[in-house]
Design an enzyme around this catalytic site. Structure first.
Site, PDB file in Angstrom:
ATOM      1  N   LYS A   1       0.846  -1.203   0.000  1.00  0.00           N
ATOM      2  CA  LYS A   1       0.000   0.000   0.000  1.00  0.00           C
ATOM      3  C   LYS A   1       0.880   1.251   0.000  1.00  0.00           C
ATOM      4  CE  LYS A   1      -0.261  -0.321   5.002  1.00  0.00           C
ATOM      5  NZ  LYS A   1      -1.067  -0.732   6.151  1.00  0.00           N
TER       6      LYS A   1
ATOM      7  N   ARG B   1     -11.450   1.384  13.614  1.00  0.00           N
ATOM      8  CA  ARG B   1     -11.297   2.070  12.340  1.00  0.00           C
ATOM      9  C   ARG B   1     -12.307   1.422  11.408  1.00  0.00           C
ATOM     10  NH1 ARG B   1      -5.180   1.867  10.031  1.00  0.00           N
ATOM     11  NH2 ARG B   1      -5.725  -0.300   9.637  1.00  0.00           N
TER      12      ARG B   1
ATOM     13  N   TYR C   1      13.967  31.911   5.249  1.00  0.00           N
ATOM     14  CA  TYR C   1      12.751  32.702   5.457  1.00  0.00           C
ATOM     15  C   TYR C   1      12.593  33.174   6.908  1.00  0.00           C
ATOM     16  CZ  TYR C   1      10.761  31.534   0.892  1.00  0.00           C
ATOM     17  OH  TYR C   1      10.518  31.434  -0.441  1.00  0.00           O
TER      18      TYR C   1
ATOM     19  N   MET D   1      10.581  25.301   0.253  1.00  0.00           N
ATOM     20  CA  MET D   1       9.780  24.338  -0.502  1.00  0.00           C
ATOM     21  C   MET D   1      10.663  23.332  -1.251  1.00  0.00           C
ATOM     22  SD  MET D   1       6.936  25.023  -3.424  1.00  0.00           S
ATOM     23  CE  MET D   1       5.882  26.079  -2.439  1.00  0.00           C
TER      24      MET D   1
END
Ligand SMILES: *Cc1c(COP(=O)(O)O)cnc(C)c1O
Length: 811
Positions: free
Chosen positions: A484, A582, A709, A758
């Protein structure tokens, strides 16, 4: 060529059953999936993680008629057209056969061992010696008890030298390798920490490794590793090092950006050698090679000239994405029959494209030896290839390759000139050539570029890890491999092909479209889908995917859908909720499930399972035990209610290790397959993926300046800052910013500075010798990196974004 009769005679054993003792044997087979000349094959039922005896029928069906076994096999007893040799220890018998074979040849065998660099030294020596010698080298890193035996089997009279690599992982192994290899010349690369866990000390490991040379005429190695007094003058040794006692002395080493200048004294002569390497490991390997050439009596000029021509070698085969939806298997650095066979086997595991092409260069020694030609032709005729592009002289004997269409070019340049006329489209292409053919030029044309940040995935590590978990469960327990979320970030069909070849029993994906992707790529294994939804019922059926059924309403809808399409006995997997809360039925719902299932014939329960919530947590062991018992009760009830058996499965990775009582009929292996040892007790598990990037720019900045930043990276000292090409868009979380994350460059751990951007981030490399283009390992330890930001390895792995190119390695 030996016959069965001859083999029995030299090894003084009477065959248990004989049909045709005159059968000739040219191939030793231990894996029934890898048979290419059954008429001349002898099958060895080895007992490794899996018992070879279980695959005898398969081998028989593929045409093999001669077997070496260590117990009575009813199938073989029941038929007449076979030869059976029964021995106590099959591997030992194989090794004795090979020992005999080795002793038929008088030319020098160079045995190479050490902790690191064995394969490189072997491959380099091969290149250094072939200009005037015929040299055999063991394929890839075939250096184990079995690998060495298979390597030696390929020795033939046509060679002047053989280079054989030997590796050990525990005491006692080297003597057996020594007996087989009988090396005349010993090369000891170095001693390090690899595999240290089975040895009590470095000294013990050294002594064990040196056993390889107990009958050699000479030992060659670094004096740091082979102290002069080690042999008390009883052995001839040739050492390299920094001292004037060494025959080969490294006087100075001048390092530049992409090369080093070495001033070396070779015997009495001092020379300068410029090599395209700067790292310590490569320089050591070069010194080993120089020493061997010196011992063999080469002129210093020749040594220098050839050493300067060495290139970095990629020892492993790589699978990458190519142009026009092709898969490229790049094995463009070496070419001999044994390694071609391994690469073709890998090509054969690829199911994702309808066609297979081999681009192959001429091979050392092939034209001179009819025996090799015969093997080569058999190999190609049984390879399943659609197309064969040959680069080299167009020999007449190549016409005997009948099952494959052939195009021939006299040189790599000729092929490149006609490149645009050859159509490459939706196919798997194996590119294999001897070094001097420069097939990297072909790879450049066919492969998509993967510069900057890549995720390297080691497919051998996945096989290794699968074997380790298989060894923890009983033989008849099935394995369901979790693929998965893009196989926990490491790939789809690339990983599934390997798992299919490794004969796992089931694959599991999260969503139907992941299953569809695998089917389109040619994966035929049964596939379970964990969270199917109504919208994908049609895909489930079209692609033969088996849903997890977790609620009454889902069950009803699925049955209705199947009824509408007049489908019967569709396979489903029922999920029990034992505390995850779940998906899944509660134990209290089992009665109504039985009622519903009895009144229909649209679905059939193939398995009934639950997922433990805390199988790895000691503090929850009481809870876990209770839940396993509760599962068992529900399973028994369901079986009686339905009146038939189904597969029972509970255990994920941690439970495979910690809860043998929960192995039942099948286990669901996830994170462990990908090399993460959640339970910290499987030291032989291998890391599967390695996220790598490179340094783009380096800046010298003064104390008080800021980085990144929002000025979050404040420098408290004059600093050297490296910018690397990975950011949160690649899956490097912003939580790693401001020193939380640490990466590895040239052996040093370096912290991040400032916020993660990023597409990039910055590292503090003050005081380190770091250069632009240096390689950076983003997660030196996936477990530690996960801990640093308060998450688990699972999350880091699956978050590596799809824009990061994946490159697969196999050896
Ligand atoms: C993901 C998953 C697993 C595998 O768990 P690991 O801890 O990675 O071994 C097993 N079963 C189910 C239902 C899962 O969703």
């Amino acid at each position: 060529m030996y016959t069965i009769k001859f083999i029995c005679e030299v090894l003084t054993i009477k065959p248990k059953k004989s049909n045709d003792l005159t059968s000739k044997i040219s191939e030793l087979v231990y894996d029934s999936r890898k048979v290419n000349n059954p008429d001349e094959s002898l099958f060895f039922a080895l007992k490794a993680t899996r018992d070879g005896h279980d695959f005898i029928i398969d081998a028989y069906e593929k045409g093999i008629r001669s077997f070496v076994v260590s117990k009575s096999v009813p199938f073989l007893e029941s038929i007449n057209d076979v030869n059976i040799i029964e021995v106590e220890d099959v591997l030992q018998f194989l090794q004795s056969l090979v020992t005999y074979h080795r002793s038929q040849f008088e030319y020098p065998v160079i045995g190479i061992t050490g902790s690191n660099g064995k394969s490189i030294v072997k491959a380099w020596l091969f290149q250094l010696l072939i200009p005037e010698k015929k040299v055999y080298q063991s394929p890839k890193s075939y250096n184990s008890q079995l690998g060495v035996a298979l390597s030696l089997w390929n020795l033939g009279p046509q060679y002047d030298f053989a280079l054989i690599e030997a590796g050990i992982s525990k005491p006692g192994e080297m003597e057996k390798l020594e007996r087989m290899i009988q090396p005349n010349i010993g090369v000891f690369t170095n001693i390090g920490l690899a595999h240290a866990q089975n040895f009590s000390s470095k000294q013990e490991k050294l002594i064990e490794k040196l056993k390889l040379f107990s009958h050699s005429d000479v030992i060659i190695g670094g004096s740091d590793y082979l102290p002069y007094d080690q042999f008390n003058g009883q052995k001839k040794i040739v050492t390299w090092g920094k001292s004037d006692q060494d025959q080969i002395q490294l006087l100075t080493e001048e390092t530049h950006i992409d090369h080093s200048k070495l001033k070396i004294r070779i015997g009495e002569v001092i020379c300068i050698c410029q090599v395209p390497f700067t790292d310590r490991a490569s320089i050591e390997n070069i010194m080993s090679c120089v020493s061997v050439m010196y011992f063999l009596g080469y002129e210093v000029e020749t040594i220098v000239e050839r050493i300067q021509g060495l290139k970095p070698l990629e020892m492993r085969l790589q699978l990458k994405k190519g142009i026009n939806q092709c898969s490229i298997i790049d094995d463009s650095y070496s070419n001999d029959l044994a390694s071609l066979k391994i690469s073709l086997e890998f090509l054969n595991q690829q199911n994702q494209h309808p066609k297979k092409t081999l681009i192959l260069s001429e091979m050392e020694g092939l034209d001179e030896s009819e025996k090799l030609q015969h093997k080569f032709i058999d190999l190609l005729n049984s390879s399943g290839l659609d197309r064969f592009i040959w680069v080299g002289q167009d020999y007449t004997w190549l016409k005997e390759i009948r099952n494959v269409s052939k195009i021939s070019f006299e040189s790599t340049e000729a092929l490149l000139a006609k490149f645009s006329d050859i159509k490459f489209d939706n196919e798997s292409i194996l590119i294999k050539g001897a070094r001097k053919f420069h097939f990297e030029k072909i790879v450049q044309k066919l492969a998509l570029r993967s510069h900057g940040t890549v995720l390297e995935i080691n497919l051998n590590a996945i096989s290794n890890n699968l074997m380790i978990y298989r060894s923890l469960i009983p033989k008849d327990v099935k394995v369901m491999a979790m693929v998965k979320a893009f196989s926990y970030g490491s790939g789809s069909f690339e990983v599934a092909n390997l798992l299919q070849f490794s004969k796992v029993d089931y694959l599991t994906v999260a969503f139907a479209d992941e299953g569809v992707e695998l089917r389109v790529a040619g994966i035929g294994l049964p596939i379970m889908v964990l969270s199917p939804d109504r919208e994908t019922f049609q895909s489930l059926i079209d692609y033969n995917l088996e849903p997890e059924v977790y609620s009454m309403s889902f069950l009803n809808e699925f049955i209705d859908f199947l009824q509408l399409h007049q489908i019967k006995d569709y396979k489903i997997h029922l999920k029990l909720d034992t505390g995850m809360h779940r998906l899944g039925f509660f134990p209290s719902e089992i009665d109504s499930v039985i009622d519903r299932l009895r009144n229909q014939d649209q679905v059939r329960v193939v398995s009934f399972f639950t997922h433990l919530v805390a199988s790895g947590d000691v503090n929850q062991d009481g809870f876990t035990k209770e839940k396993i018992e509760s599962y068992l009760k529900s399973a028994d009830k369901l079986e009686i209610g339905l009146g038939y058996k189904f597969i029972r499965h509970v255990a994920n990775t941690s439970a495979i290790v910690r809860w043998p009582s929960a192995h039942f009929d099948m286990v669901r292996l996830g994170i462990g397959l990908y090399g993460v040892d959640m339970d910290k007790n499987l030291p032989n598990l291998e890391q599967v993926s390695c996220l790598k990037t490179t340094v783009t720019q380096i800046k010298e900045l003064s104390k008080g300046e800021t980085v990144g930043y929002d000025r979050k990276g404040i420098l408290n000292r004059d600093s050297k800052i490296a910018t690397v090409k990975i950011g949160y868009a690649d899956g490097y979380s912003r939580r790693f910013g401001n020193g939380v994350g640490k990466m590895l460059i040239n052996g040093s751990m370096v912290p991040t500075v400032g916020n993660i951007c990023m597409d990039m981030c910055m590292l503090d490399v003050t005081d380190l010798d770091i250069r632009v283009a240096d390689e950076v390992i983003v997660f030196p330890s996936i477990t530690q990196s996960a801990m640093d930001i308060g998450t688990i390895p699972y999350e880091l792995l699956v978050n590596i974004s799809s824009r990061v190119k994946r490159v697969y390695y196999f050896e």
